[in-house]
Design a protein around this motif. Structure first.
Motif, PDB file in Angstrom:
ATOM      1  N   GLN A 106      20.146  25.986  52.891  1.00 10.91           N
ATOM      2  CA  GLN A 106      21.195  26.944  52.551  1.00 10.91           C
ATOM      3  C   GLN A 106      21.328  27.106  51.041  1.00 10.91           C
ATOM      4  OE1 GLN A 106      24.664  25.454  54.571  1.00 10.91           O
ATOM      5  NE2 GLN A 106      23.842  25.899  56.613  1.00 10.91           N
ATOM      6  N   SER A 107      21.223  26.002  50.301  1.00 11.61           N
ATOM      7  CA  SER A 107      21.345  26.080  48.849  1.00 11.61           C
ATOM      8  C   SER A 107      20.202  26.883  48.245  1.00 11.61           C
ATOM      9  CB  SER A 107      21.378  24.673  48.237  1.00 11.61           C
ATOM     10  OG  SER A 107      20.108  24.038  48.334  1.00 11.61           O
ATOM     11  N   VAL A 108      19.010  26.747  48.826  1.00 19.53           N
ATOM     12  CA  VAL A 108      17.859  27.507  48.338  1.00 19.53           C
ATOM     13  C   VAL A 108      17.991  28.979  48.709  1.00 19.53           C
ATOM     14  CG1 VAL A 108      15.377  27.844  48.644  1.00 19.53           C
ATOM     15  CG2 VAL A 108      16.286  25.539  48.285  1.00 19.53           C
ATOM     16  N   ALA A 109      18.444  29.247  49.934  1.00 22.85           N
ATOM     17  CA  ALA A 109      18.550  30.623  50.412  1.00 22.85           C
ATOM     18  C   ALA A 109      19.520  31.453  49.578  1.00 22.85           C
ATOM     19  CB  ALA A 109      18.978  30.639  51.874  1.00 22.85           C
ATOM     20  N   LYS A 110      20.472  30.804  48.927  1.00 24.90           N
ATOM     21  CA  LYS A 110      21.438  31.523  48.094  1.00 24.90           C
ATOM     22  C   LYS A 110      20.772  32.248  46.930  1.00 24.90           C
ATOM     23  CE  LYS A 110      25.349  28.437  49.061  1.00 24.90           C
ATOM     24  NZ  LYS A 110      26.283  27.425  48.493  1.00 24.90           N
ATOM     25  N   ASN A 111      19.532  31.889  46.637  1.00 27.28           N
ATOM     26  CA  ASN A 111      18.817  32.513  45.530  1.00 27.28           C
ATOM     27  C   ASN A 111      18.132  33.811  45.936  1.00 27.28           C
ATOM     28  OD1 ASN A 111      18.910  30.426  43.156  1.00 27.28           O
ATOM     29  ND2 ASN A 111      18.538  29.234  45.013  1.00 27.28           N
ATOM     30  N   GLY A 112      18.322  34.244  47.158  1.00 24.95           N
ATOM     31  CA  GLY A 112      17.801  35.527  47.591  1.00 24.95           C
ATOM     32  C   GLY A 112      16.291  35.596  47.520  1.00 24.95           C
ATOM     33  N   GLU A 113      15.777  36.668  46.905  1.00 24.15           N
ATOM     34  CA  GLU A 113      14.335  36.852  46.850  1.00 24.15           C
ATOM     35  C   GLU A 113      13.649  35.813  45.970  1.00 24.15           C
ATOM     36  OE1 GLU A 113      13.406  40.657  45.256  1.00 24.15           O
ATOM     37  OE2 GLU A 113      14.506  40.352  43.383  1.00 24.15           O
ATOM     38  N   ALA A 114      14.417  35.090  45.170  1.00 24.01           N
ATOM     39  CA  ALA A 114      13.843  34.030  44.331  1.00 24.01           C
ATOM     40  C   ALA A 114      13.838  32.679  45.040  1.00 24.01           C
ATOM     41  CB  ALA A 114      14.609  33.928  43.012  1.00 24.01           C
ATOM     42  N   ALA A 115      14.198  32.643  46.335  1.00 24.03           N
ATOM     43  CA  ALA A 115      14.350  31.374  47.048  1.00 24.03           C
ATOM     44  C   ALA A 115      13.073  30.543  47.056  1.00 24.03           C
ATOM     45  CB  ALA A 115      14.823  31.629  48.475  1.00 24.03           C
ATOM     46  N   ASP A 116      11.930  31.168  47.312  1.00 23.32           N
ATOM     47  CA  ASP A 116      10.673  30.417  47.370  1.00 23.32           C
ATOM     48  C   ASP A 116      10.363  29.751  46.037  1.00 23.32           C
ATOM     49  OD1 ASP A 116      10.178  30.934  50.003  1.00 23.32           O
ATOM     50  OD2 ASP A 116       8.783  32.586  49.651  1.00 23.32           O
ATOM     51  N   VAL A 117      10.616  30.476  44.950  1.00 22.37           N
ATOM     52  CA  VAL A 117      10.343  29.915  43.626  1.00 22.37           C
ATOM     53  C   VAL A 117      11.281  28.754  43.339  1.00 22.37           C
ATOM     54  CG1 VAL A 117      10.258  30.400  41.162  1.00 22.37           C
ATOM     55  CG2 VAL A 117       9.505  32.130  42.786  1.00 22.37           C
ATOM     56  N   VAL A 118      12.561  28.922  43.643  1.00 20.88           N
ATOM     57  CA  VAL A 118      13.537  27.859  43.402  1.00 20.88           C
ATOM     58  C   VAL A 118      13.182  26.621  44.209  1.00 20.88           C
ATOM     59  CG1 VAL A 118      15.957  27.200  43.696  1.00 20.88           C
ATOM     60  CG2 VAL A 118      15.379  29.445  42.757  1.00 20.88           C
ATOM     61  N   ASP A 119      12.782  26.813  45.450  1.00 24.06           N
ATOM     62  CA  ASP A 119      12.361  25.699  46.299  1.00 24.06           C
ATOM     63  C   ASP A 119      11.177  24.969  45.675  1.00 24.06           C
ATOM     64  OD1 ASP A 119      11.920  24.030  48.583  1.00 24.06           O
ATOM     65  OD2 ASP A 119      10.421  25.456  49.296  1.00 24.06           O
ATOM     66  N   ALA A 120      10.181  25.728  45.222  1.00 24.26           N
ATOM     67  CA  ALA A 120       8.979  25.114  44.654  1.00 24.26           C
ATOM     68  C   ALA A 120       9.294  24.344  43.375  1.00 24.26           C
ATOM     69  CB  ALA A 120       7.932  26.187  44.373  1.00 24.26           C
ATOM     70  N   ILE A 121      10.063  24.943  42.472  1.00 19.00           N
ATOM     71  CA  ILE A 121      10.366  24.287  41.196  1.00 19.00           C
ATOM     72  C   ILE A 121      11.229  23.057  41.426  1.00 19.00           C
ATOM     73  CG2 ILE A 121      11.598  24.559  39.018  1.00 19.00           C
ATOM     74  CD1 ILE A 121      10.634  27.466  38.980  1.00 19.00           C
ATOM     75  N   GLN A 122      12.234  23.183  42.276  1.00 22.17           N
ATOM     76  CA  GLN A 122      13.090  22.035  42.571  1.00 22.17           C
ATOM     77  C   GLN A 122      12.280  20.907  43.202  1.00 22.17           C
ATOM     78  OE1 GLN A 122      17.390  21.112  44.774  1.00 22.17           O
ATOM     79  NE2 GLN A 122      16.419  23.098  45.037  1.00 22.17           N
ATOM     80  N   THR A 123      11.352  21.263  44.068  1.00 19.17           N
ATOM     81  CA  THR A 123      10.538  20.260  44.753  1.00 19.17           C
ATOM     82  C   THR A 123       9.595  19.540  43.793  1.00 19.17           C
ATOM     83  OG1 THR A 123      10.664  21.365  46.900  1.00 19.17           O
ATOM     84  CG2 THR A 123       8.766  19.946  46.514  1.00 19.17           C
ATOM     85  N   VAL A 124       8.853  20.308  42.975  1.00 18.60           N
ATOM     86  CA  VAL A 124       7.880  19.656  42.102  1.00 18.60           C
ATOM     87  C   VAL A 124       8.576  18.810  41.040  1.00 18.60           C
ATOM     88  CG1 VAL A 124       7.604  21.580  40.463  1.00 18.60           C
ATOM     89  CG2 VAL A 124       5.742  19.951  40.794  1.00 18.60           C
ATOM     90  N   LEU A 125       9.676  19.305  40.488  1.00 17.10           N
ATOM     91  CA  LEU A 125      10.379  18.497  39.496  1.00 17.10           C
ATOM     92  C   LEU A 125      11.107  17.327  40.150  1.00 17.10           C
ATOM     93  CD1 LEU A 125      11.711  21.151  36.976  1.00 17.10           C
ATOM     94  CD2 LEU A 125      10.053  19.345  36.553  1.00 17.10           C
ATOM     95  N   GLY A 126      11.573  17.531  41.385  1.00 19.44           N
ATOM     96  CA  GLY A 126      12.209  16.424  42.082  1.00 19.44           C
ATOM     97  C   GLY A 126      11.255  15.256  42.284  1.00 19.44           C
ATOM     98  N   TRP A 127      10.047  15.559  42.759  1.00 24.00           N
ATOM     99  CA  TRP A 127       9.075  14.490  43.000  1.00 24.00           C
ATOM    100  C   TRP A 127       8.497  13.930  41.702  1.00 24.00           C
ATOM    101  CZ3 TRP A 127       9.382  12.199  47.382  1.00 24.00           C
ATOM    102  CH2 TRP A 127       9.631  12.901  48.563  1.00 24.00           C
TER     103      TRP A 127
END
Length: 656
Positions: A247-268
């Motif tokens: 849900q937090s990622v989906a709030k970014n609309g069309e940028a959701a995939d990018v936000v997911d990827a950046i959050q994931t790679v920096l998280g790990w």
């Protein structure tokens, strides 16, 4: 960019993050004249270094509780009746050796509130999810290990193992009794529970020196801290955390995939670094383990800060400040700063610090964060002055590697050499420098570099704005005078015949006709006139014989003989180059070119991100693949800049 680099130098005074401990200076703090970190920054690092997360650089399957340093390690034992037993205690993303575990990274929330990965090893596949629960800021954790399809080379089931200990020589005792593991330290006590306790007897031959739980791994197994929870309850907590993340990622609309990827790679890729007691985001865990625990590269870390700014302000500020605090005693940000207090004291790397710091600050527009600009300003100014004082030949900027005046670098044989000077560019084996001459007396390449001058002028412009914002008016005037001097000199590198700025061989006095994305960096500095920009973009950037195509943009022009090499900086596509060129495009009125450029960058990134969860260090400019060579790390965070470009395009963010 760094494959040829090795070790060198010192760390500086940084905050201790474990509560109740005082600051201690490093052994070279007096030499560097770096002031102690501000109280505001110490507080920020304390906020970051708290709760359960994947803090341990050595394994993505380990959860660590800070500030105590209590760790829960997840291991897997392969069992057989023949000579084939093996134990996997640590797991990393992107290992490429034969038989290595393959980790498929899933979501990783900024502060570790939810993590998800799949792991394949010796025919065993399982999923590991973790989540925080309760209202205690990440102090309570659940872990869920779920076996997936299995094609083992043995008929015996594997053994899942959860071992508990304290890391980094932190004080504490861990004892297993009555079906639970109790951990005691100066921090609040923690009790660890497992749904596996009665599933099997402990395996006495496991290579583990402390308390652990183990079970035949035929069914899901759960871990909880704070209270014993049923498997169903753990699964429910995990499901809720997964939905909250989505849900937090989906709030970014069309940028959701990018936000997911950046959050994931920096998280790990974000870890706790115990030598200086700080949270940082090195380029990847594989790199950091190979460098003794961590390695911070100059522009890589600045770009990590830029990307973190889309979701975690504290992490963005921390990465920018930490790479600046690694500055050498000569006053520059080094090529690398690594475990053991070693740095490259002979060479720096591209000057992108000021545009990063200003861009992050402007993203939030919070006057209360002026402390961040003040914390960054002094090292940025020293570094800015250093370039003009040490890398200038007749008014042109060039790359270099200091010799006898630089502290010894022990294993780093590039010090004071032509190779070291090329490493300073960050483009280790770029064909641009194949024929350059290194002057061993001045320690510089006799080569006026368009890319360096473009980045430096942009750095000056941003730094002057920072100076204005914090009231350093005299410094702002000094910086702007320097910018105009180099802007005028860069103008002399314009070639009317070629319709682009060209590098100049200062040894022969001739222009170099080899083209790379760095030839577009004058756009970043707004040093090109609108007419020049139109020629550069139309005749070169969009020319399919040079840079345009399905996959953009190669690190050397497609019609260059070296393009076919497709090895590292010899033709492959790199996120930082695309990012800097994109920022340059945004300075001119070319909305359609910017849109296409961003979309092409994103499409390249998305291909292997969706397929394998890989964020590559670089990509093949012919096929778009990242896995085609071993010299492209599979989880190197600046690869996500290719997606970040599209994020900027979609959100119309006005600053980098």
């Amino acid at each position: 960019m760094k494959k040829l680099a090795t070790s060198c130098s010192i760390a500086i005074l940084l905050p201790l993050l474990a509560r109740g401990q005082s600051l201690q200076p490093s052994r070279t703090a007096a030499q560097t004249s770096v002031p102690p970190p501000s109280a505001r920054y110490r507080q920020l690092q304390q906020q970051l270094a708290a709760g359960w997360n994947t803090w341990d650089v050595h394994s993505v399957t380990t959860q660590v509780l800070l500030p105590a340093g209590l760790a829960i390690h997840v291991g897997l034992k392969h069992n057989s009746t023949l000579f084939q037993d093996a134990y996997l205690g640590d797991a990393l993303i992107g290992r490429q050796s034969s038989g290595a575990e393959q980790v498929f990274p899933g979501p990783h929330a900024w502060r570790g509130s939810y993590t998800d990965l799949r792991l394949s090893w010796k025919g065993h596949d399982f999923r590991l999810q973790t989540a925080h629960y309760g209202n205690n800021d990440g102090a309570n954790l659940v872990m869920l290990a779920t076996p997936l399809s299995s094609h083992p080379i043995s008929a015996l089931p594997p053994t899942i193992v959860f071992s508990v200990n304290y890391l980094w020589d932190r004080p504490g005792t861990v004892v297993k009794q009555a079906g639970e593991i109790q951990a005691h330290s100066p921090q609040p006590a923690v009790t660890v529970y497992c749904t596996c306790e009665h599933a099997s007897q402990p395996d006495v031959n496991l290579p583990i020196g402390g308390p652990y739980f183990s079970a035949d791994f035929l069914h899901p197994v759960g871990i909880s801290t704070g209270a014993p929870l049923s498997l169903a309850k753990i699964q429910a907590i995990i499901q809720s955390a997964s939905e909250a993340y989505a849900q937090s990622v989906a709030k970014n609309g069309e940028a959701a995939d990018v936000v997911d990827a950046i959050q994931t790679v920096l998280g790990w890729d974000t870890i706790y670094e115990p030598e200086v007691r700080r949270v940082i985001s090195p380029v990847s865990r594989v790199w950091s383990v190979g460098w003794g625990g961590y390695v911070l590269f100059d522009w890589d870390t600045f770009f990590a800060a830029t990307m973190a700014s889309i979701g975690d302000r504290d992490l963005a500020y921390a990465n920018a400040i930490e790479i600046l605090r690694s500055e050498t005693q000569q006053g520059f940000v080094p090529n690398y700063a690594r475990s053991g207090d070693w740095k490259s004291s002979d060479r720096s790397e591209p000057p992108v610090g000021s545009i990063t710091v200003l861009g992050i600050y402007q993203r939030y527009h919070d006057p209360m964060d002026r402390w961040f600009l003040q914390e960054a300003f002094v090292p940025l100014l020293r570094w800015n002055r250093w370039w003009a004082e040490h890398r200038d030949i007749d008014g042109y900027l060039t790359w270099g590697s200091d010799g006898e005046n630089a502290p010894p670098n022990l294993d780093d044989n590039a010090r004071g050499t032509r190779a070291g000077a090329i490493l300073e560019s960050g483009l280790d084996n770029s064909p641009m420098y194949d024929d350059t001459v290194y002057n061993p007396t001045t320690h510089q390449l006799e080569f006026a570099d368009v890319g360096l001058m473009g980045m430096y002028i942009a750095d000056c412009d941003a730094l002057a704005t920072i100076a204005d914002t914090i009231g350093e008016t005299a410094a702002a005037k000094e910086i702007r005078r320097r910018a105009e001097r180099y802007r005028a000199k860069l103008a002399t590198l314009w070639s009317s015949d070629a319709g682009i700025f060209l590098n100049k061989d200062l040894h022969t006095g001739q222009f170099s006709t080899r083209l790379s994305p760095t030839n577009f960096y004058p756009l970043l500095a707004k040093a090109a006139t609108p007419q020049q920009a139109e020629l550069m973009i139309g005749n070169h950037l969009q020319n399919p014989k040079e840079f345009w195509g399905d996959w953009v943009i190669p690190s050397i022009a497609r019609d260059d003989p070296a393009f076919k090499d497709q090895e590292y900086w010899r033709g492959r596509i790199w996120g930082p180059m695309n990012y800097l060129v994109y920022l340059g495009l945004r300075n001119y009125d070319n909305p359609e070119v910017s849109r296409q450029f961003a979309l092409k960058s994103y499409d390249l990134f998305l291909e292997e991100w969706k397929k394998n969860g890989h964020v590559h260090e670089n990509y093949n400019a012919i096929t778009g693949a990242g896995d085609d060579v071993h010299s492209s790390d599979r989880f190197y965070h600046w690869g996500a800049l290719l997606g970040y470009i599209q994020y900027l395009q979609q959100t119309q963010t006005p600053s980098p």
